[in-house]
Design a protein around this motif. Sequence first.
Motif, short mmCIF file in Angstrom:
data_model
loop_
_atom_site.label_atom_id
_atom_site.label_comp_id
_atom_site.label_asym_id
_atom_site.label_seq_id
_atom_site.Cartn_x
_atom_site.Cartn_y
_atom_site.Cartn_z
N GLU A 26 17.10 15.24 61.38
CA GLU A 26 16.21 16.86 61.01
C GLU A 26 14.89 17.06 61.35
O GLU A 26 14.14 16.03 61.78
CB GLU A 26 16.05 16.32 59.89
CG GLU A 26 15.60 15.73 59.25
CD GLU A 26 15.49 15.45 57.32
OE1 GLU A 26 14.24 15.13 56.87
OE2 GLU A 26 16.26 14.96 56.95
N SER A 27 14.69 18.30 61.83
CA SER A 27 13.13 18.86 62.20
C SER A 27 12.88 19.37 61.66
O SER A 27 13.24 20.31 61.27
CB SER A 27 13.00 18.36 63.61
OG SER A 27 11.91 19.01 64.85
N ASP B 194 13.13 25.10 58.53
CA ASP B 194 13.88 23.49 59.26
C ASP B 194 15.51 23.46 60.10
O ASP B 194 15.97 24.74 60.06
CB ASP B 194 14.53 23.01 57.79
CG ASP B 194 13.49 22.40 57.50
OD1 ASP B 194 12.15 22.38 57.37
OD2 ASP B 194 13.35 22.68 55.73
N ILE B 195 15.89 22.75 61.27
CA ILE B 195 16.56 22.71 62.04
C ILE B 195 17.31 20.89 61.48
O ILE B 195 16.60 19.50 60.89
CB ILE B 195 16.01 22.09 63.22
CG1 ILE B 195 15.40 23.11 63.49
CG2 ILE B 195 17.51 21.91 64.75
CD1 ILE B 195 15.91 24.82 64.10
N CYS B 196 18.72 20.88 61.15
CA CYS B 196 19.76 19.61 60.71
C CYS B 196 20.88 19.79 62.25
O CYS B 196 20.75 21.30 62.61
CB CYS B 196 20.20 19.49 59.21
SG CYS B 196 21.38 20.57 58.89
N VAL C 112 22.60 14.96 71.32
CA VAL C 112 20.75 16.29 70.85
C VAL C 112 20.79 15.93 69.56
O VAL C 112 21.54 15.66 68.65
CB VAL C 112 21.85 17.54 70.87
CG1 VAL C 112 20.38 18.58 70.57
CG2 VAL C 112 22.42 17.66 71.83
N ASP C 113 19.41 15.45 69.57
CA ASP C 113 18.83 15.32 68.43
C ASP C 113 18.07 16.36 67.80
O ASP C 113 18.16 17.54 68.67
CB ASP C 113 17.85 14.36 67.85
CG ASP C 113 16.75 14.16 69.01
OD1 ASP C 113 16.26 15.84 69.09
OD2 ASP C 113 16.36 12.89 69.76
N ALA C 114 17.72 17.48 66.39
CA ALA C 114 17.58 18.14 66.43
C ALA C 114 15.74 18.52 66.80
O ALA C 114 15.36 18.96 66.48
CB ALA C 114 17.14 18.03 64.79
N SER C 115 15.34 16.98 66.90
CA SER C 115 13.97 17.90 67.86
C SER C 115 14.00 18.64 69.10
O SER C 115 13.17 19.11 68.65
CB SER C 115 12.85 16.56 68.28
OG SER C 115 13.40 15.22 69.12
#
Length: 615
Positions: A205-206, A216-218, A226-229
Amino acid sequence: MKHTLTAIIIYLVFASGFSFGQQYSYTADLINIADDRVKVTCIVPRQTNKKIDFIFPNLIPGSYAYKEYGRYIEDFVAYDENGKKLKVKKADKYNFSIQNADRLFKVEYYVNDSWEEKNGKHFIFQPGGTNIEAGKNFVINQYGFFGYMEGMKNLPFEITFLKPENLTGYSYLEVKPKDKTTDILNAPGYDILVDNPVLYCAKNESEFKIGKSTIDICVYSETGKVDASLMAEVVKPVGYALENFFGTLPVDHYLFMFYLADPANVPERKGKGLGSGFGALEHNHCSFYFMPEHAGLESNKKNFQDVCSHEFLHILTPLNLHSHEIEDFNFRVPVMSQHLWMYEGATEYFSQLVLMHDSLIAVKDFMKEMRSKMNRSAEFDQFSMTDMSKNVVEPENQKRYLSVYSRGALLAMMLDILIIDRSDGNNSLHQVMMKLAEKYGDAKPFNDNDLINEIVDLTYPEVKNFFDRYITGKGTPDYATYFNLIGYDYHIDYPKEIYYFGPIGMAYNEQKKEFRFLKSGENLFGIKEGDVLLTVNYQDADIDNIDQLYGKYFSENESPDPVFIEIRRGADKLTLKASPQRATKHIGNYIKPMDKPEPKALKNFKKFSGVEFSN
């Protein structure tokens, strides 16, 4: 859609057959998965009917083809308070009629996931469907997991999720942890419950701020690349562009939910149905994305930003500007609105306009996208957009639906240019829709038959003629007339001087995920039928950039420089080099800036594009 608390309370007090304060108490077991199915139980509200139907949606807001989620509900059983089974019949093809329902206490059933559907004609596109992957992820579009009793969808819902310790639940609705393996989610009614999907996955999450809004991003990434950031950095520029478009974002909190898939693992399906494949689905305060990550995030960035812009813009319409048909949506026997030209067409147009206004895409790229929409629009027959929209679930109109993203967007663009020109740059389609959204908002629907007249009242008599001819009517606008108003020339057929390698045709092999050259005739590279394209000028060729590469180097090459391509021929990799020759190519739907536009056209262009005119 969203309902006010007042409306919910009134319904609870005055609806017959049950008492105030009851709710649906659901439990979904995400731990004990058997045969790739989730067991769901529900203690239902009390009522006095002898027979009642238990409903799973046939069609949902924001999607315009039958989904029939009841297809994925298995082993449905109803019980009285003593655990005795009640008789259950089919209410219709995919819903359930419970007999002796005045004794009904609980129902139990299993949910099978829609993502594994093998029949393309019946496939529910992933952003609106369900996925069950034990211990890894659960995509819970509530339509496919939880139902309601006919006439009682506005009662509160409490959902208990029994879940693996390693998974986190993401939703715009608060997911309240009770302990390490139990979460609770509440919703005041079915419309709000299903408007908020849940994604269970490993924590990823980010969060960032745009003005006063929290975004918000999940992310669930099948490959783990790929990660949320990283996704936040892709989405953030779109957020700022949309803030400029709206003035201030119309929500305090918004959630982008991404399922990033390895295309090699997407199941093959027989047949092709509307809504299959990658894409996204909008909701009031969130949007769910099923997108590929095969090309890497950077090369896929433009595609992500296009889709995010489109889905977020649905906050304007239909989420804050919609008719009664959408406000009180009938999930069982849907009654459709006639204004898909606005809900999807204007939204698609604005999604590109927003990016151009904020310089995330250049004017030439915007025009290239509009030209592409002209080419796609020409594939459809002549029909009334409002008639198609009102009857979109009919088979002949299912074939026409995708025209909203091409023809619908073009009609919105031409209407925008007309309003700008007639107002001397003081009004626009965007301003008109913002005024209407302010008048109505998320909880006050408009009358479907009144919208066009309301738009005309906010604009000019010529706008009524535009609607009569091209939106309620079947005509196609003379594109040249409208492009001339912003200082651009338009040609149905234009002889353009280019640098040419000869005829080169390609087709995408979906099964092998590769581009193969077709038998096209003599070309300067010496390409043969069946060769597989790997790179062009040392850039990898993939599904996301192939249109750009093909246009730049093969179909509309403006440079005499040699081009290198890497191919695979059988088991061998070969690098081929060729220098193009000058040639004249006839290009359809060609758009280019005028050499010396009129002063009014320059003013119109600035209002339209947000930038100064340049040729």
